[in-house]
Each structure stands twice: as structure tokens, then as C-alpha cells.
Write a protein that holds these residues in place. Structure first.
Motif, PDB file in Angstrom:
ATOM      1  N   ARG A  11      43.213  52.977  40.502  1.00  0.00           N
ATOM      2  CA  ARG A  11      43.888  53.780  39.485  1.00  0.00           C
ATOM      3  C   ARG A  11      44.816  52.896  38.663  1.00  0.00           C
ATOM      4  O   ARG A  11      45.553  52.069  39.195  1.00  0.00           O
ATOM      5  CB  ARG A  11      44.696  54.909  40.125  1.00  0.00           C
ATOM      6  N   VAL A  12      44.793  53.106  37.358  1.00  0.00           N
ATOM      7  CA  VAL A  12      45.634  52.378  36.415  1.00  0.00           C
ATOM      8  C   VAL A  12      46.696  53.326  35.881  1.00  0.00           C
ATOM      9  O   VAL A  12      46.369  54.425  35.418  1.00  0.00           O
ATOM     10  CB  VAL A  12      44.792  51.816  35.254  1.00  0.00           C
ATOM     11  N   ASP A  13      47.957  52.926  35.952  1.00  0.00           N
ATOM     12  CA  ASP A  13      49.053  53.753  35.455  1.00  0.00           C
ATOM     13  C   ASP A  13      49.396  53.371  34.024  1.00  0.00           C
ATOM     14  O   ASP A  13      49.661  52.192  33.721  1.00  0.00           O
ATOM     15  CB  ASP A  13      50.302  53.585  36.323  1.00  0.00           C
ATOM     16  N   PHE A  14      49.419  54.371  33.143  1.00  0.00           N
ATOM     17  CA  PHE A  14      49.818  54.168  31.753  1.00  0.00           C
ATOM     18  C   PHE A  14      51.229  54.696  31.493  1.00  0.00           C
ATOM     19  O   PHE A  14      51.901  54.244  30.571  1.00  0.00           O
ATOM     20  CB  PHE A  14      48.819  54.830  30.811  1.00  0.00           C
ATOM     21  N   ILE A  15      51.654  55.683  32.268  1.00  0.00           N
ATOM     22  CA  ILE A  15      53.036  56.157  32.278  1.00  0.00           C
ATOM     23  C   ILE A  15      53.451  56.219  33.739  1.00  0.00           C
ATOM     24  O   ILE A  15      52.699  56.715  34.583  1.00  0.00           O
ATOM     25  CB  ILE A  15      53.172  57.556  31.633  1.00  0.00           C
ATOM     26  N   SER A  16      54.634  55.715  34.052  1.00  0.00           N
ATOM     27  CA  SER A  16      55.103  55.684  35.439  1.00  0.00           C
ATOM     28  C   SER A  16      56.621  55.733  35.437  1.00  0.00           C
ATOM     29  O   SER A  16      57.256  55.620  34.376  1.00  0.00           O
ATOM     30  CB  SER A  16      54.624  54.403  36.133  1.00  0.00           C
TER      31      SER A  16
END
Length: 360
Positions: free
Chosen positions: A316-321
């Protein structure tokens, strides 16, 4: 993987905590209303209002009559304020459902009065949008109309505490309110305006962005808790030779042998087209720049500096965290965080938690 749909995770406990932060900023004498218009900024009206009601929020602002109906089906004992005003054809619904109409013209004030509907009076103090002008308020004062439940206006430059327009609008607001009955409750500011201080709080503040973790006024340190996390599947990893281009129009050209990750998220899901070659995502604790243009359902990230053993499809790639909030993406997209929330919330699968890691 069962689905390639990107996921917007929403922390409901954080929303409650942000309401508590606002209450601490304005004090117990000021009512705090929740703004859940535009489907709670894209986060889901029905899922937002319950947790807010649980911690004592008793008044909500919505965009239109349809949202008001949805909210009333969830909560029967709260005040619901409808920002879009009132038409004669809607009067029965307002009266029977106990909605409060925000009236921005003499015609709307007249409709609300003739239908015996509770209403708020919206004053134009310099925003240049909707609202009753000074001369219109003066005329209403000398007519035989029921007083509004409260009077409101909206600041144009609350995000900039140094703007002189804030004080000008406040003074105009006070002057127009003084023309009406002095005891009528007043409401001037939304989220960003709270930080301007007690002179702007009056009797009620209307809080939307701050509830959802947005720090519009750029407060440092940021008092608000992050609410959302946007993640998407890494579906493929491939090698790109030095000199090869990536994506439409070849806006990214590899300057070295590059490990490229293909991620199942695009502008269909609300990822702004303008973040191409500007936004940095997170993957496995590492940073991964978005390279090449964002397409409808996919984008690419540069995984070259991430250990090869980690850079595998299926993660999974986070774009907002919590460490890279919505405002980071907004700056990359040359827009505001509110727009991104509405677009992403409408384009992605939403998953709710009472804190991150505990799905509900």
C-alpha cells in the motif's frame, strides 16, 4: 487482492478530538456548530454526525434541503441549518422537519416569515457573495417580521490573520446587528476565524475544516488531529532505462536506471492531475516521488531509492498520512485542502475507524 480501489481511512475519534480543541479555543460561553455540508466535505455526512452528537454537538449546518433530510433521518433532536436558503415550494418541509433556513435576501426572509419557518439572517459584510446588504437590513428593521433565530456572516480573509479586511468585516457585522434587536445571537466565523480571537467569536462559531483535521490558518503548532489517510495499491514494479520517458507527453524522463511503481489511483479517484512530478508519496517508511502525469486510474512513483526487497507489488502506498497531511497534497496541486477532501471522498472507498487501526 480483492479490490484495487484506493481507500480513504477516516478516524472518527480524531473528529471528536478536534471538536474538543475548538471548544477549548472559544470557551464554554460560545456554541460550536458542526458544518457537514457537501457530504461532510466528502467524508460521509451520515457517518460524521453520530460521533459528533455523542460528544454533545447539537447543531449542524448543511448545504441544501436534501442533506437536511438525510441528517434528520439520523438525528431527530438537533438543530439543522440549511445554507441554501428557502423557496415557497419547500416551506412545508422546513416547517414539518424543523429546519432553520439561512435567508440571504429580503424575498427569502419574507418566505420564511409567511410560512412560519425558523430562519437565520445572512449579512453581506464584504465577502461579495450572498447576503443581505445594509440597506436591505434597514428596510427589514422597519417591517413587521419575526426576528431571526440568529444572525450570521462570513469572513473572506480569515486564513490571513494580518488582513485588515477581517476587522472591517467584523465592524460592519456589529453595525448591521445593532440595527436589529441586540439580543439576537450572532455568528461570524468558521474554522480559520476562530484563531482571530474572542472579538470574532460572538455567540456561535461554525466549524467544518478544523473538524476534519485541516489547519487553514496555518497555526503553529497545529492543534488539530489528522483525520484522514489516503492509500492505494502498488500493482506493478518495472525497470525503466536511463533516458526513457514515463506517462502521457513524457513529462518525466529517467536520468538513471529507475525502478518504477504503478499505483492504482488516478484523477478518477480525486488525485489531482497537477500533482504530477510534484507530490511525494510514502511507501514502507520511505518517500517515493510521483513521476509522470497522473492518468485517469493510475499513477507512477519512483521506487529506485527504496530497498528492492521492499519494492514489490501488493503493498500500500500512502498519499495522505498523519505525517504528510492533506495540505501537503493541496500545495502540490495548487489548490485548497477542502477541494481535495471533497473530490477524494467522492472517488475512493471510505473506511471508518474510532482511531487508526481499528475499523468500524
Amino acid at each position: 487482492m480483492a479490490s484495487r480501489q484506493p481507500t480513504l481511512s477516516i478516524d472518527l475519534k480524531a473528529v471528536q478530538e478536534n471538536l474538543a480543541v475548538i471548544r477549548s479555543m472559544v470557551g464554554p460561553a460560545v456554541d460550536v456548530s458542526a458544518v457537514v455540508k457537501s457530504d461532510a466535505y466528502g467524508l460521509g455526512l451520515e457517518r460524521m454526525v453520530g460521533p459528533l452528537f455523542e460528544v454533545g454537538c447539537k447543531s449542524f449546518f448543511v448545504a441544501d434541503l436534501g442533506e437536511a433530510e438525510r441528517l434528520r433521518r439520523k438525528l431527530s433532536r438537533v438543530d439543522i441549518v440549511v445554507l441554501s436558503g428557502i423557496r415557497r415550494s419547500d416551506a412545508d418541509a422546513y416547517r414539518s422537519r424543523r429546519f432553520i433556513a439561512v435567508c440571504s435576501s429580503p424575498v427569502e426572509v419574507s418566505v420564511a416569515n409567511s410560512a412560519e419557518v425558523a430562519y437565520a439572517m445572512n449579512l453581506e459584510t464584504g465577502f461579495g457573495r450572498l447576503g443581505l446588504r445594509f440597506d436591505e437590513v434597514r428596510t427589514i428593521v422597519h417591517s413587521d417580521l419575526a426576528p431571526p433565530a440568529f444572525v450570521m456572516s462570513h469572513l473572506a480573509c480569515a486564513d490571513d490573520p494580518e488582513s485588515r479586511r477581517n476587522g472591517l468585516q467584523r465592524d460592519r457585522f456589529i453595525g448591521m446587528c445593532e440595527m436589529l434587536a441586540p439580543a439576537i445571537p450572532r455568528s461570524l466565523v468558521a474554522s480559520a476565524g476562530v484563531s482571530l480571537g474572542a472579538d470574532y467569536h460572538f455567540d456561535r462559531v461554525r466549524i467544518g475544516s478544523a473538524l476534519y483535521g485541516l489547519n487553514n490558518a496555518g497555526l503553529d503548532p497545529n492543534p488539530f488531529v489528522p483525520v484522514v489517510r489516503l492509500s492505494a495499491w502498488l500493482i506493478d514494479v518495472r525497470q525503466v532505462h536511463r533516458g526513457e520517458s514515463v506517462g502521457y507527453m513524457g513529462t518525466f524522463r529517467a536520468e538513471r536506471p529507475t525502478r518504477l511503481g504503478i499505483v492504482a489511483i488516478g484523477y478518477r479517484h480525486g488525485l489531482a492531475w497537477l500533482v504530477a512530478n510534484r507530490l511525494v508519496a510514502e511507501f514502507g517508511g520511505y518517500l517515493a516521488p510521483v513521476v509522470g502525469r497522473v492518468s485517469m486510474e493510475y499513477c507512477a512513483i519512483d521506487l529506485t531509492d527504496i530497498p528492492a526487497a521492499l519494492a514489490r507489488a501488493g503493498g500500500r502506498v500512502d498519499f495522505i498520512s498523519p505525517t504528510r497531511p492533506v495540505e501537503w497534497m493541496a500545495r502540490s496541486a495548487s489548490t485548497v485542502a477542502q477541494e481535495l477532501l471533497v473530490r477524494i471522498g467522492g472517488g475512493c472507498s471510505r473506511r471508518y475507524h474510532m482511531q487508526f487501526g481499528a475499523p468500524s
